[in-house]
Design an enzyme around this catalytic site. Structure first.
Site, PDB file in Angstrom:
ATOM      1  N   HIS A 108      16.755  30.857  72.824  1.00  0.00           N
ATOM      2  CA  HIS A 108      17.767  29.991  72.205  1.00  0.00           C
ATOM      3  C   HIS A 108      18.617  29.283  73.260  1.00  0.00           C
ATOM      4  CE1 HIS A 108      21.065  32.806  73.126  1.00  0.00           C
ATOM      5  NE2 HIS A 108      20.259  33.792  72.715  1.00  0.00           N
ATOM      6  N   CYS A 149      18.094  38.588  74.556  1.00  0.00           N
ATOM      7  CA  CYS A 149      17.557  37.269  74.217  1.00  0.00           C
ATOM      8  C   CYS A 149      17.304  36.454  75.480  1.00  0.00           C
ATOM      9  CB  CYS A 149      18.512  36.520  73.299  1.00  0.00           C
ATOM     10  SG  CYS A 149      18.530  37.135  71.602  1.00  0.00           S
TER      11      CYS A 149
END
Length: 259
Positions: free
Chosen positions: A219, A235
């Site tokens: 992301h 992440c």
């Protein structure tokens, strides 16, 4: 005949009663107007003299020499200089304090900017390879090349590896932090929201690629200066402009290998 005589007598009497000065005042000569022969002399020097009196040239020069010329006031110092002044006791007052410098967020190392590099791996074109040691993401291309991006990876204690598929893609995704993260941050004195809508302040940034059934994503970020470090909770974060570029190049079902 008596009336004319009376009128003549009355006129003679009136002429005797009127003063010659008043009768002829409007025709009298006015006093001469005195103008200083030296028009450059200050008018103050002419006070106290009789009308018509002409001051000798030498005396005029002496009086002009005695006139004190007041020095011009010094120009006000520029405001910038005033702000830099310090009192004799060394204390810098608020009125004179220099303006505070704006904090500038650090830029990332240019090595983490997108670029095309040589790649000799065995993975087929279209595969995403993430190197968590060097903090690079490779999108394998053809002819022995790959497009390389800088990324932020899991901080110590949050590292992981494995192979997954991109299961979904979202633009400006909302953020729902997991319960473990909420509890962990609460212990540090930070309260996380249960949900944050997508936008520039959202930690997931402009785009997100969801990996399998895990809570991990590739992301964007609202902290681009962290790219190149081990900073996340697992992440893979990218600059917003970079994840937007990657988003357009890959499809759902793309293989992602984290090493």
């Amino acid at each position: 005949m008596r009336k004319p005589l009376i009128l003549l007598a009355s006129a003679a009497m009136l002429a005797k009663l009127v003063s010659p000065a008043l009768a002829y005042d409007r025709y009298a000569e006015r006093p001469p107007v005195v103008v200083s022969p030296d028009l450059s002399a200050p008018w103050v020097l002419q006070l106290g003299r009789n009308p018509g009196e002409v001051m000798p040239r030498q005396q005029r020069r002496q009086q002009r020499a005695q006139v004190q010329v007041r020095p011009a006031a010094p120009r006000e110092a520029p405001r910038a200089a005033q702000r830099q002044k310090v009192r004799p006791d060394g204390v810098q007052t608020a009125a004179l304090r220099a303006p505070e410098k704006r904090s500038v967020k650090p830029q990332i190392n240019p090595i983490y900017l997108p670029q095309t590099v040589a790649y000799d791996g065995a993975e087929k074109a279209g595969t995403i390879i993430i190197d968590t040691t060097e903090n690079f993401l490779y999108l394998v291309g053809t002819d022995g090349q790959a497009r390389r991006y800088g990324v932020g990876t899991g901080k110590p204690g949050f590292e992981w590896s494995g192979t997954h598929k991109v299961t979904s893609k979202r633009e400006w995704p909302e953020w729902r932090p997991p319960a473990e993260m909420i509890a962990r941050e609460r212990a540090k004195g930070r309260v996380l929201p249960a949900m944050m809508t997508g936008g520039p302040e959202n930690p997931l940034g402009a785009r997100a690629l969801y990996l399998g059934s895990t809570l991990y994503r590739i992301h964007g970020t609202n902290q681009p200066w962290t790219i190149g470090g081990a900073v996340s909770s697992g992440c893979i974060r990218m600059r917003n402009e970079d994840v937007m570029d990657l988003y357009e190049r890959v499809a759902v079902g793309t293989t992602v290998i984290v090493r």
